[in-house]
Structures are given as C-alpha cells and as structure tokens.
Write a protein that holds these residues in place. Structure first.
Motif, PDB file in Angstrom:
ATOM      1  N   ASN A 100       0.837  -1.195   0.000  1.00  0.00           N
ATOM      2  CA  ASN A 100       0.000   0.000   0.000  1.00  0.00           C
ATOM      3  C   ASN A 100       0.883   1.261   0.000  1.00  0.00           C
ATOM      4  O   ASN A 100       0.577   2.250  -0.668  1.00  0.00           O
ATOM      5  CB  ASN A 100      -0.932  -0.008   1.210  1.00  0.00           C
ATOM      6  CG  ASN A 100      -1.784  -1.256   1.245  1.00  0.00           C
ATOM      7  OD1 ASN A 100      -1.347  -2.301   1.728  1.00  0.00           O
ATOM      8  ND2 ASN A 100      -2.961  -1.186   0.676  1.00  0.00           N
ATOM      9  N   TRP A 101       1.975   1.185   0.771  1.00  0.00           N
ATOM     10  CA  TRP A 101       2.928   2.301   0.767  1.00  0.00           C
ATOM     11  C   TRP A 101       3.580   2.453  -0.595  1.00  0.00           C
ATOM     12  O   TRP A 101       3.734   3.563  -1.096  1.00  0.00           O
ATOM     13  CB  TRP A 101       4.010   2.082   1.845  1.00  0.00           C
ATOM     14  CG  TRP A 101       3.542   2.542   3.185  1.00  0.00           C
ATOM     15  CD1 TRP A 101       3.082   1.781   4.209  1.00  0.00           C
ATOM     16  CD2 TRP A 101       3.460   3.912   3.626  1.00  0.00           C
ATOM     17  NE1 TRP A 101       2.727   2.588   5.269  1.00  0.00           N
ATOM     18  CE2 TRP A 101       2.948   3.889   4.942  1.00  0.00           C
ATOM     19  CE3 TRP A 101       3.772   5.135   3.037  1.00  0.00           C
ATOM     20  CZ2 TRP A 101       2.741   5.060   5.672  1.00  0.00           C
ATOM     21  CZ3 TRP A 101       3.562   6.293   3.759  1.00  0.00           C
ATOM     22  CH2 TRP A 101       3.043   6.250   5.064  1.00  0.00           C
ATOM     23  N   PHE A 102       3.971   1.308  -1.197  1.00  0.00           N
ATOM     24  CA  PHE A 102       4.647   1.361  -2.495  1.00  0.00           C
ATOM     25  C   PHE A 102       3.736   2.004  -3.552  1.00  0.00           C
ATOM     26  O   PHE A 102       4.198   2.728  -4.424  1.00  0.00           O
ATOM     27  CB  PHE A 102       5.057  -0.055  -2.954  1.00  0.00           C
ATOM     28  CG  PHE A 102       6.192  -0.640  -2.139  1.00  0.00           C
ATOM     29  CD1 PHE A 102       6.757   0.068  -1.094  1.00  0.00           C
ATOM     30  CD2 PHE A 102       6.686  -1.907  -2.427  1.00  0.00           C
ATOM     31  CE1 PHE A 102       7.802  -0.454  -0.337  1.00  0.00           C
ATOM     32  CE2 PHE A 102       7.742  -2.438  -1.680  1.00  0.00           C
ATOM     33  CZ  PHE A 102       8.294  -1.716  -0.636  1.00  0.00           C
ATOM     34  N   TYR A 103       2.438   1.706  -3.467  1.00  0.00           N
ATOM     35  CA  TYR A 103       1.445   2.296  -4.389  1.00  0.00           C
ATOM     36  C   TYR A 103       1.523   3.815  -4.309  1.00  0.00           C
ATOM     37  O   TYR A 103       1.586   4.508  -5.335  1.00  0.00           O
ATOM     38  CB  TYR A 103       0.056   1.790  -3.976  1.00  0.00           C
ATOM     39  CG  TYR A 103      -1.116   2.430  -4.683  1.00  0.00           C
ATOM     40  CD1 TYR A 103      -1.679   1.839  -5.816  1.00  0.00           C
ATOM     41  CD2 TYR A 103      -1.697   3.611  -4.211  1.00  0.00           C
ATOM     42  CE1 TYR A 103      -2.775   2.410  -6.447  1.00  0.00           C
ATOM     43  CE2 TYR A 103      -2.782   4.187  -4.834  1.00  0.00           C
ATOM     44  CZ  TYR A 103      -3.313   3.585  -5.948  1.00  0.00           C
ATOM     45  OH  TYR A 103      -4.400   4.157  -6.590  1.00  0.00           O
ATOM     46  N   THR A 104       1.532   4.342  -3.065  1.00  0.00           N
ATOM     47  CA  THR A 104       1.565   5.798  -2.887  1.00  0.00           C
ATOM     48  C   THR A 104       2.932   6.362  -3.297  1.00  0.00           C
ATOM     49  O   THR A 104       2.994   7.377  -4.007  1.00  0.00           O
ATOM     50  CB  THR A 104       1.250   6.160  -1.413  1.00  0.00           C
ATOM     51  OG1 THR A 104      -0.023   5.624  -1.100  1.00  0.00           O
ATOM     52  CG2 THR A 104       1.222   7.666  -1.209  1.00  0.00           C
ATOM     53  N   ILE A 105       4.020   5.670  -2.888  1.00  0.00           N
ATOM     54  CA  ILE A 105       5.362   6.204  -3.207  1.00  0.00           C
ATOM     55  C   ILE A 105       5.597   6.209  -4.727  1.00  0.00           C
ATOM     56  O   ILE A 105       6.246   7.111  -5.259  1.00  0.00           O
ATOM     57  CB  ILE A 105       6.483   5.408  -2.478  1.00  0.00           C
ATOM     58  CG1 ILE A 105       6.283   5.493  -0.954  1.00  0.00           C
ATOM     59  CG2 ILE A 105       7.858   5.978  -2.819  1.00  0.00           C
ATOM     60  CD1 ILE A 105       7.226   4.601  -0.147  1.00  0.00           C
ATOM     61  N   GLY A 175       8.731  -0.144 -10.270  1.00  0.00           N
ATOM     62  CA  GLY A 175       8.028  -0.301 -11.548  1.00  0.00           C
ATOM     63  C   GLY A 175       8.335  -1.635 -12.206  1.00  0.00           C
ATOM     64  O   GLY A 175       7.463  -2.254 -12.814  1.00  0.00           O
ATOM     65  N   LEU A 176       9.578  -2.095 -12.076  1.00  0.00           N
ATOM     66  CA  LEU A 176       9.959  -3.400 -12.649  1.00  0.00           C
ATOM     67  C   LEU A 176       9.112  -4.507 -12.031  1.00  0.00           C
ATOM     68  O   LEU A 176       8.624  -5.401 -12.720  1.00  0.00           O
ATOM     69  CB  LEU A 176      11.438  -3.688 -12.334  1.00  0.00           C
ATOM     70  CG  LEU A 176      12.501  -3.154 -13.273  1.00  0.00           C
ATOM     71  CD1 LEU A 176      13.875  -3.483 -12.713  1.00  0.00           C
ATOM     72  CD2 LEU A 176      12.337  -3.784 -14.649  1.00  0.00           C
ATOM     73  N   TRP A 177       8.935  -4.408 -10.706  1.00  0.00           N
ATOM     74  CA  TRP A 177       8.143  -5.421  -9.993  1.00  0.00           C
ATOM     75  C   TRP A 177       6.677  -5.358 -10.435  1.00  0.00           C
ATOM     76  O   TRP A 177       6.067  -6.381 -10.760  1.00  0.00           O
ATOM     77  CB  TRP A 177       8.268  -5.204  -8.476  1.00  0.00           C
ATOM     78  CG  TRP A 177       7.632  -6.294  -7.681  1.00  0.00           C
ATOM     79  CD1 TRP A 177       8.219  -7.473  -7.315  1.00  0.00           C
ATOM     80  CD2 TRP A 177       6.291  -6.337  -7.190  1.00  0.00           C
ATOM     81  NE1 TRP A 177       7.324  -8.234  -6.620  1.00  0.00           N
ATOM     82  CE2 TRP A 177       6.123  -7.564  -6.530  1.00  0.00           C
ATOM     83  CE3 TRP A 177       5.210  -5.454  -7.248  1.00  0.00           C
ATOM     84  CZ2 TRP A 177       4.933  -7.939  -5.916  1.00  0.00           C
ATOM     85  CZ3 TRP A 177       4.017  -5.819  -6.648  1.00  0.00           C
ATOM     86  CH2 TRP A 177       3.890  -7.054  -5.989  1.00  0.00           C
ATOM     87  N   LEU A 178       6.135  -4.127 -10.482  1.00  0.00           N
ATOM     88  CA  LEU A 178       4.731  -3.958 -10.902  1.00  0.00           C
ATOM     89  C   LEU A 178       4.524  -4.547 -12.293  1.00  0.00           C
ATOM     90  O   LEU A 178       3.549  -5.237 -12.555  1.00  0.00           O
ATOM     91  CB  LEU A 178       4.371  -2.462 -10.949  1.00  0.00           C
ATOM     92  CG  LEU A 178       4.193  -1.732  -9.628  1.00  0.00           C
ATOM     93  CD1 LEU A 178       4.003  -0.239  -9.859  1.00  0.00           C
ATOM     94  CD2 LEU A 178       2.983  -2.300  -8.888  1.00  0.00           C
ATOM     95  N   PHE A 179       5.494  -4.270 -13.179  1.00  0.00           N
ATOM     96  CA  PHE A 179       5.401  -4.730 -14.560  1.00  0.00           C
ATOM     97  C   PHE A 179       5.413  -6.260 -14.608  1.00  0.00           C
ATOM     98  O   PHE A 179       4.568  -6.887 -15.262  1.00  0.00           O
ATOM     99  CB  PHE A 179       6.570  -4.160 -15.372  1.00  0.00           C
ATOM    100  CG  PHE A 179       6.523  -4.521 -16.826  1.00  0.00           C
ATOM    101  CD1 PHE A 179       5.801  -3.742 -17.721  1.00  0.00           C
ATOM    102  CD2 PHE A 179       7.183  -5.640 -17.307  1.00  0.00           C
ATOM    103  CE1 PHE A 179       5.738  -4.078 -19.060  1.00  0.00           C
ATOM    104  CE2 PHE A 179       7.126  -5.983 -18.650  1.00  0.00           C
ATOM    105  CZ  PHE A 179       6.406  -5.203 -19.528  1.00  0.00           C
ATOM    106  N   ALA A 195      10.851 -11.962  -6.467  1.00  0.00           N
ATOM    107  CA  ALA A 195      11.016 -10.904  -7.483  1.00  0.00           C
ATOM    108  C   ALA A 195      11.167  -9.558  -6.770  1.00  0.00           C
ATOM    109  O   ALA A 195      11.941  -8.696  -7.215  1.00  0.00           O
ATOM    110  CB  ALA A 195       9.812 -10.880  -8.421  1.00  0.00           C
ATOM    111  N   GLY A 196      10.453  -9.388  -5.648  1.00  0.00           N
ATOM    112  CA  GLY A 196      10.566  -8.159  -4.852  1.00  0.00           C
ATOM    113  C   GLY A 196      11.992  -7.963  -4.349  1.00  0.00           C
ATOM    114  O   GLY A 196      12.559  -6.878  -4.484  1.00  0.00           O
TER     115      GLY A 196
END
Ligand code: HEM
Length: 230
Positions: A100-105, A175-179, A195-196
């Motif tokens: 949730n933090w990563f989403y905001t950051i 972004g690499l992780w999200l992708f 992967a994280g």
C-alpha cells in the motif's frame, strides 16, 4: 472470435510498457555514459565523459532517435502517469502494508520525476534555465564535464539531483516489480516475494551507480575517490 480491447486497457498497457521500454533501458544507458565521469586520464577527469557525449551526438539521425525514442514515450508516460495519480485512491493509512505504501510512493516519485526531468532536460540538454549555465551539454561536448561540475558545485543543485536520481531509481525498481506481476511474468506469492527482493537488489545497485557518477563530477574518481580508494 474477435477480441475487443477497451481503450483504457490499451492506454494502461502502453503506459506500463513505455516505463520499461524505452525509458528504463534509456536510464541504464544514461547511467553508463555518466559513469565515464569517473575515468581520470593523466590526472584530468572528464575527457572520457566529453568523448562519450560527442560519440552520442555523432550518431546519425540522433535528433529523431531522441524525439521518437525518448521524448515522445517520456511525455506519454508522464502525462498518463499524472492522470493515473490524479485518479488515485491511497489506502496506506488504513492498510499500512508495504504494497500500500509502495502504491503511494510510486505516485509521489512520479510527481517528483515530472518536475525533476523537466528541469534536467531544460537545464543540461537545452541550457534554458535562467541563472544557470546557458550552454547545452549535448551541443558543447568539449565542455560537457565542466558545465555539469560547475553546476554541481552549487549544493542546492547537487541536492536536487540527489533527490531526482533517488526518486528515479525507486520508481524504476518498484516499476519493474509492478510490470513483472501485471504482465503475468511472475505468478504466485513466493515468486512475487523473490522478485521483490531482486528488484530491491537492482534498485540498490542502480542507486550506487547513479550517485557514484554524480559524485564523480565534484570529486575525482567518484565515491571511491572520496573515501581515498581511487
Ligand atoms: C516523468 C514523470 C513520470 C510520472 C508522472 C510517472 C508516473 C507513473 C505512475 C503513476 C505509475 C504507476 C502506474 C500503476 O501503478 O498502474 C508509473 C509506473 C511506472 N513508471 Fe513511471 N512516471 C514517470 C517517469 C518514469 C520514468 C523516467 C521511468 C523510467 C526510468 C518510469 C518507469 C516506470 C515503470 C517501469 C512503471 C511500472 C509500470 C507498471 O505499472 O507495470 N517512469 N509511473
């Protein structure tokens, strides 16, 4: 049977893809070129960096490569990214989990990047920031190292670049992780956790490389030179 894709889906996928290709790849090339600032020839730093800038500028059709390969994808990714950010629903206060933090950051670093990259391109690519050196680094490759190191001698500018590089690296690593997750490259909780860790390692490595190159413009040999090892 024909499959109809919604335009939002296509815009979104294009946004994700431009973040990796070409922007992520360009960042690697950019850090590689900047790292040449670390090379010292006969006691003089900067000669290899100036040569690298001249080599890049001598690529045939470079202006079209810059426009098509960097500026257009960057403007698309930035504008659509700001649109996504405007629509965002942060929930890191109610659910304080890392994701949730990563989403905001990811969104906060996107906004920082928007201002930082605009400043950086106008400053070093075009020499258009009033009060700073008005020479474009790209158009004056013989003075490239001196233009950058002259500006970095100002601690405010140095700090702006430190924040900009850190935000860029964070944004790319997360972004690499999200992708990888969104495109179904990494499936399953365990694989996503590993992967994280891999993305954190890539991010830390890129951060050291980026900051090392930045320091090389104010101190011979970069970070190693600073601690007396180069
Ligand atoms: C210039 C301003 C920028 C803004 C406003 C911006 C904004 C954003 C936003 C809001 C996201 C999250 C999308 C989502 O969660 O669905 C994102 C994802 C991403 N961005 Fe950026 N970004 C910018 C620049 C960059 C740059 C310079 C790079 C490359 C170095 C980059 C690489 C990525 C990557 C790889 C992703 C992940 C794609 C995915 O979600 O699958 N961005 N960006």
């Amino acid at each position: 049977m024909a499959v109809r894709l919604s335009s939002t889906f296509v815009f979104r996928k294009l946004h994700q893809l431009t973040g990796i290709l070409p922007l992520g790849i360009f960042l690697l090339e950019h850090f590689y070129t900047n790292s040449k600032a670390m090379t010292v020839v006969n006691g003089t730093p900067g000669l290899e960096f100036n040569k690298a800038v001249a080599d890049l500028q001598s690529i045939p059709y470079i202006i079209f490569i810059e426009i098509g390969g960097i500026f257009i994808p960057l403007i698309y990714h930035a504008v659509y990214g700001l649109f996504i950010t405007w629509e965002m629903r942060p929930n890191n206060v109610s659910y304080p989990y890392p994701r949730n933090w990563f989403y905001t950051i990811q969104r906060v670093t996107g906004i920082i990047l928007f201002f930082f990259i605009t400043f950086h391109v106008l400053n070093f690519r075009f020499g258009l920031i009033p009060g700073l050196n008005d020479k474009s680094v790209a158009d004056h490759s013989d003075m490239a190292y001196d233009i950058v190191s002259g500006e970095f001698a100002n601690w405010t500018i140095f700090a702006v670049y430190l924040v900009g590089i850190t935000a860029t690296v964070w944004h790319l690593a997360n972004g690499l992780w999200l992708f990888a997750v969104d495109w179904g490259i990494v499936i399953g909780e365990r694989a996503q956790r590993f992967a994280g860790y891999a993305c954190i390692a890539v991010g830390l490595l890129l951060l050291v490389v980026g900051i090392n190159a930045q320091v090389a413009f104010i101190h011979k040999g970069g970070l190693l030179g600073l601690i007396g090892l180069a």
